[in-house]
Design a protein around this motif. Structure first.
Motif, PDB file in Angstrom:
ATOM      1  N   ALA A  90       0.900  -1.277   0.031  1.00 48.56           N
ATOM      2  CA  ALA A  90       0.521  -0.057  -0.020  1.00 48.56           C
ATOM      3  C   ALA A  90       0.929   1.125  -0.190  1.00 48.56           C
ATOM      4  N   ASP A  91       1.695   1.291   0.665  1.00 50.37           N
ATOM      5  CA  ASP A  91       3.130   2.552   0.620  1.00 50.37           C
ATOM      6  C   ASP A  91       3.750   2.595  -0.534  1.00 50.37           C
ATOM      7  N   GLN A  92       4.044   1.283  -1.187  1.00 50.75           N
ATOM      8  CA  GLN A  92       4.402   2.002  -2.811  1.00 50.75           C
ATOM      9  C   GLN A  92       3.125   2.535  -3.342  1.00 50.75           C
ATOM     10  N   MET A  93       2.080   1.813  -3.333  1.00 54.12           N
ATOM     11  CA  MET A  93       0.627   2.626  -4.152  1.00 54.12           C
ATOM     12  C   MET A  93       0.815   3.889  -3.770  1.00 54.12           C
ATOM     13  N   GLN A  94       0.893   4.289  -2.577  1.00 58.29           N
ATOM     14  CA  GLN A  94       0.722   5.849  -1.949  1.00 58.29           C
ATOM     15  C   GLN A  94       1.876   6.855  -3.112  1.00 58.29           C
ATOM     16  N   ALA A  95       3.311   6.304  -2.456  1.00 60.06           N
ATOM     17  CA  ALA A  95       3.990   6.709  -3.591  1.00 60.06           C
ATOM     18  C   ALA A  95       3.722   6.811  -5.177  1.00 60.06           C
ATOM     19  N   LEU A  96       3.596   6.113  -5.365  1.00 53.79           N
ATOM     20  CA  LEU A  96       3.367   6.091  -7.284  1.00 53.79           C
ATOM     21  C   LEU A  96       1.894   6.942  -7.347  1.00 53.79           C
ATOM     22  N   TRP A  97       1.320   7.294  -6.707  1.00 49.45           N
ATOM     23  CA  TRP A  97      -0.086   8.392  -6.801  1.00 49.45           C
ATOM     24  C   TRP A  97       0.471   9.468  -6.145  1.00 49.45           C
ATOM     25  N   LYS A  98       1.465   9.651  -4.912  1.00 49.40           N
ATOM     26  CA  LYS A  98       2.198  10.677  -4.909  1.00 49.40           C
ATOM     27  C   LYS A  98       2.668  11.762  -6.139  1.00 49.40           C
ATOM     28  N   GLU A  99       4.043  10.726  -6.785  1.00 45.99           N
ATOM     29  CA  GLU A  99       4.621  10.992  -8.030  1.00 45.99           C
ATOM     30  C   GLU A  99       3.454  11.453  -9.507  1.00 45.99           C
ATOM     31  N   GLN A 100       3.082  10.697  -9.178  1.00 43.44           N
ATOM     32  CA  GLN A 100       2.185  11.045 -10.120  1.00 43.44           C
ATOM     33  C   GLN A 100       0.946  12.346 -10.295  1.00 43.44           C
ATOM     34  N   LEU A 101       1.077  13.038  -9.116  1.00 44.32           N
ATOM     35  CA  LEU A 101       0.107  13.890  -9.156  1.00 44.32           C
ATOM     36  C   LEU A 101       1.427  14.797  -8.625  1.00 44.32           C
ATOM     37  N   GLY A 102       1.631  14.156  -8.337  1.00 43.37           N
ATOM     38  CA  GLY A 102       2.875  15.506  -7.913  1.00 43.37           C
ATOM     39  C   GLY A 102       3.426  16.226  -9.602  1.00 43.37           C
ATOM     40  N   SER A 103       3.972  15.158 -10.555  1.00 45.01           N
ATOM     41  CA  SER A 103       4.390  15.453 -11.907  1.00 45.01           C
ATOM     42  C   SER A 103       2.753  16.578 -12.025  1.00 45.01           C
ATOM     43  N   TYR A 104       1.531  15.823 -12.117  1.00 43.79           N
ATOM     44  CA  TYR A 104       0.131  16.653 -13.004  1.00 43.79           C
ATOM     45  C   TYR A 104       0.394  18.342 -12.601  1.00 43.79           C
ATOM     46  N   ARG A 105       0.789  18.134 -10.759  1.00 45.33           N
ATOM     47  CA  ARG A 105       0.719  19.517 -10.432  1.00 45.33           C
ATOM     48  C   ARG A 105       1.872  20.506 -11.426  1.00 45.33           C
TER      49      ARG A 105
END
Length: 116
Positions: A90-105
């Protein structure tokens, strides 16, 4: 720490998808229990609880032990390892989404700056 394989993770999540098994896990968080105690507290029949416990044992979510003082008693206890592995996943999935959202931002911020 070894991350769990997809098939192991799927089996663990499938086992936890059943509400009665999740209730057993919640009860075992408190302390080890005998099958009869779990049957009573969950409100199922003994054969149904036996099937639930077999599934939890096969997936490694719980372990059973027989106290030295009375080998007739079988205590079920929660195992930590499957949950540690699920949290790591779950932490890996959260890190992936955090990275994706940061990239989108960053992308949106560049667009907004370019539009001015």
């Amino acid at each position: 720490m070894r991350l769990i394989e997809t098939t192991d993770r799927d089996r663990i999540l499938d086992a936890l998808a059943e509400p009665a098994r999740r209730r057993v896990v919640e009860l075992l968080r408190e302390r080890p229990h005998r099958a009869g105690e779990l049957t009573e507290r969950v409100g199922t029949s003994a054969p149904t609880m036996s099937r639930h416990l077999r599934t939890l044992l096969e997936t490694g979510i719980v372990a059973d032990e027989r106290p030295v003082e009375d080998a007739r008693v079988r205590l079920f206890r929660l195992r930590r390892e499957p949950f540690v592995a699920l949290v790591a996943w779950a932490d890996q999935m959260q890190a992936l989404w955090k990275e994706q959202l940061g990239s989108y931002r960053r992308h949106v911020e560049r667009k907004v700056k370019g539009a001015r």
